[in-house]
Design an enzyme around this catalytic site. Structure first.
Site: not given
Length: 444
Positions: A102, A240, A242, A244
């Site tokens: 992440s 960010d 990843d 999400d």
């Protein structure tokens, strides 16, 4: 792993690459356990990854373990975590896995796991997987590595869904800067946002395996703020690693965080409804959000940190909107997981509908100054239980209340204690946060 050891944090399994559990051998072991956990012969597992240099190696060994466990596996390639969730839910997969850390630096990585409906695993299933990892033994088996089949159809369906949402918005006439954090949204964001912005500039869109989240993205907003000001843009959108999470920058270069995004979406979609829908935040949500929602008659509740906790509370109340200050927003009208690209589209739609700049949409929220500090700790949970730390927190709590709030918690993603002080007096909040940070650091 040993009996009683906890692997799952607030968002999957995460750690520094090369140290347990973020190793190829653990990835292989995890793959075998997941294959068995599906409880179906010849089950299908989807796996996707972010742009870290370690992600493909972990994917290869995970796939080997899944096959050794008797299941099939297909790759979604480099894809955002919400994209992997969507493909798992909509496609034929029995399980989904995102290989990502992440918002963390490139030398971290991890595994986020999804059930067949695209939702993150509940605590009971996570505990069972941890137990299965303890009971079974990591072992090397004589099996050749095989090339992964790519699930092109499922991957394409996610992109098509986003493009259809963008086409409903149409050209906004806005100038925008989009920051992909050199991460998993790089390819998809370019194809989606070109549908709605007449003048579009990208930064953080050249991943090389080691630059994910480095000086760009939602954890390093200075770069996108500077770009918005230099280009005289109407809005900045930053993800960010990843994808999400999403944060925004207004036309003056100021941050619009997750709490303010919740307000924009709530005012756009919930004010006129008659079904009693409210907003779910967390213990980190700013008190200013609660007051602003109260002004427009929208209920607000808090839960523990973590999008999984927000999602659970939304389901239990039959509500639709919730999220965290970090920009992890769940708007169940569009998805049951945080999806930065989708939320980006939703906010642009709100801008279109209101015909106002973003800074005016969030103007009704008076955000209380909030100061945060991170304290390194080898074992954050154990540090919190030290009597001297508890005494310190209690003493500082009395100095903050009733005018403000103090929270000290263990990070669920990094070896840190997180301190948050919220107070109407910004200087006092900063001073108390610094004092407490130094006191706890000395104590542990």
């Amino acid at each position: 792993m040993t009996a009683g050891e906890r692997l799952f944090g607030t968002d999957g399994i995460r750690g520094r690459v090369g140290t347990d559990p973020i190793t190829p051998s653990f990835a292989r072991h995890l793959g075998r356990v997941i294959a068995v956990h599906t409880l179906q012969p010849d089950a299908l597992v989807y796996v996707g990854r972010d742009t870290r240099e370690s992600s493909q190696t972990l994917e290869t060994h995970l796939a080997l373990g899944v096959r050794e466990g008797g299941a099939r596996i297909e790759s979604l390639g480099v894809l955002s975590t919400p994209g992997i969730s969507y493909c798992t839910k909509q496609g034929p997969a029995d399980f989904g896995i995102a290989i990502t850390a992440s918002h963390n630096p490139h030398d971290y990585n991890g595994f986020k796991l999804f059930s067949s409906d695209g939702s993150k695993l509940d605590d009971q299933i996570e505990r069972q997987i941890e137990q299965d990892l303890t009971d079974s033994r990591e072992r090397d088996l004589e099996r050749d590595f095989e090339a992964l089949t790519v699930a092109y159809a499922s991957r394409g369906s996610y992109l098509q869904m986003l493009k259809e949402k963008a086409s409903q918005i149409g050209h906004s006439g806005l100038r925008a800067v989009v920051d992909c954090a050199h991460g998993a949204t790089t390819e998809i964001a370019a194809q989606v946002f070109e549908e709605i912005f007449d003048d579009l500039h990208f930064i953080g869109n050249s991943p090389n395996g080691v630059n994910i989240n480095k000086d760009v993205g939602s954890t390093s907003i200075d770069t996108v703020q500077r770009s918005v000001r230099e280009l005289d843009a109407d809005v900045g959108i930053t993800f960010d690693g990843d994808g999400d999470r999403v944060l925004f920058i207004d036309d003056q270069g100021d941050l619009v965080g997750g709490d303010q995004v919740l307000y924009v979406l709530a005012k756009r979609h919930l004010v006129s409804n008659q079904d009693g829908n409210g907003v779910v935040g967390t213990i980190m949500s700013n008190h200013g959000l609660e007051l602003a929602l109260e002004e427009i008659g929208i209920p607000f509740v808090r839960t523990d940190v973590g999008d999984k906790n927000v999602h659970h509370e939304l389901l239990s109340r039959h509500w639709r909107l919730g999220g965290e200050p970090s920009g992890h927003i769940i708007w169940r009208d569009v998805a049951d997981t945080g999806d930065g690209v989708l939320i980006g589209l939703c906010v642009v739609e709100a801008l279109q509908h209101e015909g106002l700049p973003l800074r005016q949409l969030v103007a009704p929220i008076s955000m209380l100054p909030q100061v945060q500090r991170d304290i390194p700790s080898h074992n954050p949970q154990a540090s919190l239980q030290l009597s001297k730390v508890k005494d310190m927190v209690a003493q500082f709590q009395s100095r903050v209340t009733p005018e403000g709030r103090l929270l000290v918690r263990a990070s669920g993603t990094e070896p840190l204690l997180r301190v948050m002080v919220e107070h109407s007096d910004a200087d006092l909040a900063s001073r108390l946060a610094d004092e407490l940070e130094h006191a706890i650091s000395a104590a542990i």
